[in-house]
Enzyme design. Structure first.
Site, PDB file in Angstrom:
ATOM      1  CE  LYS A 106      48.300   5.777 -15.653  1.00 43.46           C
ATOM      2  NZ  LYS A 106      47.068   6.106 -16.396  1.00 43.46           N
ATOM      3  CB  SER A 181      48.338   7.824 -19.691  1.00 43.10           C
ATOM      4  OG  SER A 181      47.386   7.600 -18.667  1.00 43.10           O
ATOM      5  CB  SER A 205      44.536   6.462 -19.548  1.00 42.12           C
ATOM      6  OG  SER A 205      44.764   7.694 -20.176  1.00 42.12           O
TER       7      SER A 205
END
Length: 523
Positions: A106, A181, A205
């Site tokens: 990420k 996210s 997330s």
């Protein structure tokens, strides 16, 4: 190559007498002229100490062990689902638990020599000079890092629409959200384009996109996986965790990432010795007690979601699990508690403290801190609307009540009570289960939609996920089945399994039992 600090502090110009006079007036301290002159003289020594600190070499940066090139930003033809933020090719050790397996990181987590933008224009052109601890551990285990995954702008969104690179599309239905996210991580894993991905979770997330895309995503126990080298949303709720297509792979990546980081991460404490999760997930679950959290079902907004999750729970006796209902009324206030504690602090951590946090011992990624502050100062107009919204509110509350206002204090006191109530339930049950999200993946909103509609699309799914960021309990989502939609699609429905702190292995074991029931895998 050794990690060398790129940050260079300028020579300091400490406060002069006229500065003390001005500040004395602004703060209404009513110091006398004699006191101010004495203070100015005393602080000359303090300024000298600060200057000396700025001159000393920073030896805290970890050694970067594996060679790499910067990689490249992929074009549309090389970016399925718009899920890649950056492509790279970094091969780890020749042998290890992840040998031959591909990993996406990420893009809120540092990979040395590779751009890190956190989905935002604020960090455009920032390149960290260090690897996050989890990156080092993945490479040490033989993992092959093939890119940085897209995420929501500054990590603030439960959907997949706010990234400065544009929306991330759900592989199940490209007209729908992939969740956020950690949107790119989920989409790439779900599509089979990487074996594993690292996600980050401050308010759901990891679990939100994992649920929307039908994969396995684990927010581990708070502090089990070091957060060192990742962009901090708020240190009290920051988690990194594994995302994979199977429980076995999720357990394997957790095994590689977990463990104490020698004092570099203040979220941890000594003595964390994780087991080999991958060797324990198939242990017999006979006799385990599962609690169905009544309030977790009541927040659902689509009838198919609780129906599908209950359907799986009704078959758990096949794995020797006993299921019964429980009630924790305070669970429904978990989002409010998170909002007044972590939500308030996010503004200070991300904007005022440069995405690092403050007043805690451990490693400070100074280049990230300075890059964030420069970006915020030079292009505040590029802060995403949702972050601006929370920031305006946070600044208002700060001006009215001060940093660490009474609502922040009260909410953190309530976190202790919420934790106590979950812990009490987990004395009676081995795990607590509920739907992960109140609905399935929604249609991506039209470009330029109204601010309030954008907020509803990005923040309305957090009722069940946010509370466990505040309390720190391990929480895993696994696909429980598929819900039909009016347009003939079949969309994943996630079931969340919550366990005792540092008993992530039981959460994984129950998830493995569910996986066998729903897919037949491993039977």
């Amino acid at each position: 190559m050794e990690g060398k600090g790129l940050y260079r502090a300028p020579a300091l110009s400490g406060p002069q007498l006229e500065d003390f006079r001005r500040l004395n007036e602004e703060l209404s301290f009513r110091c006398s002229e004699e006191e101010l002159q004495g203070m100015a003289k005393i602080m000359e020594g303090v300024t000298a100490a600060y200057q000396r600190v700025s001159e000393l070499p920073d030896t805290s940066l970890p050694v970067v062990r594996y060679p790499r090139t910067p990689g490249y930003r992929p074009g549309p033809d090389d970016n399925p689902y718009n899920a890649w933020a950056w492509r790279c090719d970094i091969r780890g050790a020749a042998e290890g638990k992840l040998s031959g397996r591909t990993v996406g990181i990420k893009d809120n987590t540092a990979v040395a020599g590779v751009p890190m933008r956190c989905g935002s224009k604020i960090l455009e052109n920032y390149v960290p000079e260090f690897d996050a601890t989890v990156v080092t551990r993945i490479l040490d285990a033989g993992g092959h890092i093939v890119g940085k995954t897209s995420l929501e702008d500054m990590c603030i969104s439960g959907s997949s629409v706010t990234s400065s690179d544009g929306p991330v599309r759900n592989p199940t239905d490209e007209t729908r959200s992939a969740g956020g996210s950690s949107s790119g991580s989920a989409a790439l894993v779900a599509a089979g384009l990487v074996d594993f991905a690292v996600g980050g979770d401050q308010g759901g997330s990891i679990r939100i996109p994992a649920s929307f895309t039908g994969i396995v995503g684990l927010k581990p126990t708070y502090g089990l996986v070091p957060y060192t080298g990742a962009w901090a949303g708020e240190p009290t709720v920051d988690h990194l965790g594994p995302m994979a297509r199977t429980v076995a792979d999720c357990a394997l990546l957790l095994e590689v990432m977990a463990g104490y980081d020698d004092g570099r991460d203040p979220r941890q404490y000594p003595g964390i010795t994780p087991p080999e999760y991958s060797k324990l997930i198939n242990n017999d679950t006979s006799g385990k007690k599962v609690g169905m959290l009544q309030e977790g079902f009541e927040v659902c907004k689509e009838d198919s979601v609780p129906r599908i999750v209950r359907g799986v729970l009704n078959t758990m006796s096949k794995a020797g699990l006993s299921v019964s209902e429980l009630s924790i009324p305070l669970h429904k206030d978990g989002c409010a508690i998170w909002t007044a504690s972590a939500g308030q602090a996010v503004y200070h951590c991300m904007l005022n403290d440069g995405g690092v946090g403050y007043y805690s011992k451990g490693f400070y990624p100074m280049s990230l801190q300075e890059a964030t502050r420069r970006g915020v100062a030079s292009r505040p107009h590029d802060i995403p609307p949702l972050v601006k919204c929370f920031s305006l509110y946070g600044e208002y509350m700060t001006q009215l009540y001060g940093h660490g206002n009474k609502f922040y204090a009260k909410a953190n006191n309530l976190v202790m009570e919420l934790t106590r109530q979950y812990d009490a339930a987990l004395q009676k049950f081995d795990v607590i289960v509920m739907p992960t999200l109140p609905y399935v993946a929604q249609k991506l909103p039209a470009a330029g939609c109204r601010m309030y509609d954008l907020y509803q699309h990005t923040e309305s799914m957090c009722d069940n996920v946010m509370p466990f960021n505040s309390t720190g309990h391990p929480a895993l989502t696994i696909n429980a089945g598929f819900a039909p939609t009016d347009d003939g699609k079949q969309l994943p429905v996630g079931m969340m399994i919550v366990g005792r702190k540092f008993d992530d292995v039981t959460v994984l074991q129950v998830a493995s039992a569910v996986e066998k029931i729903t897919t037949g895998r491993g039977q």
